[in-house]
Design an enzyme around this catalytic site. Structure first.
Site, PDB file in Angstrom:
ATOM      1  CG  ASP A 282      -0.404   0.169   2.529  1.00 24.51           C
ATOM      2  OD1 ASP A 282       0.009   1.290   2.844  1.00 24.51           O
ATOM      3  OD2 ASP A 282      -0.380  -0.803   3.305  1.00 24.51           O
ATOM      4  CG  HIS A 303      -4.134  -0.139   5.053  1.00 20.94           C
ATOM      5  ND1 HIS A 303      -4.575  -1.041   5.989  1.00 20.94           N
ATOM      6  CD2 HIS A 303      -3.960   1.026   5.722  1.00 20.94           C
ATOM      7  CE1 HIS A 303      -4.656  -0.444   7.166  1.00 20.94           C
ATOM      8  NE2 HIS A 303      -4.289   0.809   7.036  1.00 20.94           N
TER       9      HIS A 303
END
Length: 333
Positions: A282, A303
């Protein structure tokens, strides 16, 4: 008329990352942003001290006008001006994560015309954030290989609840390269640090021994240092890295040193599928959007999906995600 990008902070994982990525890209691209429903899905909604620190740092670096800059605020309007790099100190005022402040600053490397240095005081090794060693030996090392130049120096560690950790972070003007980071290198070498602060050295040695024993058993070549320090806060932990994959685990009261080492080691081996672990998966998204190309990740987390969603509000970019071997390839087009 000023066009303001509206970001709903309750999207998917609904955490502070939406705010950090939005403020970073707003500052870099000089695009005003309004974030609503900040940390809507968290028990303590709105801005915490760490988020305030991130916004204040960016406000300073791009002379922004900001509305809603107070503890617990669930809505922030951020109107940036021209980036003007300067040296300063941020005291988060708690064990709020210093690495999440660094994460917010990093994209600015693509827009600054001179280096700047920030001293950040807070938590270096806290839950729900990259540890300072992960940031230094995984995040920054990978980004450096693709053109993002920075330096991170640990002065002292900070643990929950007192914090009091200190780092010096320098960011340099940078040009990003196209990403081609899919496969893990296959390296069997594992570098690590078993660390304690205000605790007996024996605890760090026990963490180290258990990690070394396990890694030897699985055919790796471990090189794990022991670090003992004094500081404002008390804590322990272990960080392990295998080339571009990293794993950290923090000690807790009642959790044996051997268990801490086992969890860090198991996590490292579990993530060792492609070039990036799920945490870096992420973090890399905003940089992948600018550099284009592709990366291999062990898992597509909420995420990661959230960061892709935020980035697409600021940049004309598409992300293609495909299953590959035991993980996924993310390609920015």
């Amino acid at each position: 008329m000023v066009i303001i990008i509206i970001i709903d902070g309750s999207y998917l994982e609904g955490g502070g990352q939406i705010l950090r990525t939005s403020i970073a890209l707003s500052s870099l691209l000089n695009k005003p942003v309004k974030i609503i429903n900040i940390r809507k899905k968290r028990k303590n909604k709105g801005l915490a001290k760490q988020h305030l620190a991130c916004i204040k740092a960016m406000k300073k670096l791009c002379n922004a006008e900001v509305e809603g800059l107070y503890l617990g605020s669930e809505e922030v309007t951020f109107i940036p001006s021209k980036l003007s790099p300067k040296d300063f100190t941020i005291n988060i005022g708690s064990a709020g994560s210093v690495t999440l402040v660094i994460q917010t600053l990093l994209p600015l490397a693509l827009g600054i015309n001179k280096k700047f240095t920030v001293k950040i005081i807070g938590g270096t090794d806290v839950k729900y954030a990259p540890t300072v060693d992960y940031m230094k030996y995984i995040t920054l090392k990978i980004l450096e290989n693709y053109g993002i130049k920075s330096e991170l120096r640990l002065i002292r560690r900070g643990f929950y609840p007192e914090g009091g950790g200190e780092v010096i972070f320098t960011l340099f003007p940078s040009k990003i390269k196209m990403f081609d980071l899919v496969e893990h290198s296959g390296s069997r070498e594992v570098f690590g640090i078993a660390y304690v602060q205000n605790l007996k050295e024996e605890i760090a040695r026990r963490m180290r021994k258990r990690a070394v024993d396990l890694l030897n058993k699985y055919g790796f070549q471990p090189n794990i240092k022991v670090e003992v320090s004094k500081g404002i806060s008390t804590g322990a932990g272990i960080f392990l890295s295998n080339d571009t994959i990293g794993s950290s685990y923090l000690g807790e009261k009642g959790l044996r040193a051997e268990i801490v080492a086992e969890r860090a080691t198991e996590n490292l081996l579990k993530e060792r599928k492609l070039a990036l672990d799920r945490y870096m998966g992420d973090q890399i998204i905003p940089f992948l959007a600018f550099g284009k190309g592709k990366v291999g990740v062990s898992e597509i987390t909420n995420h990661t999906k959230t960061n892709i969603w935020v980035v697409k509000h600021f940049l004309d970019v598409e992300f293609d995600i495909k299953e590959y071997k035991e993980g996924y390839i993310i390609e920015a087009l």
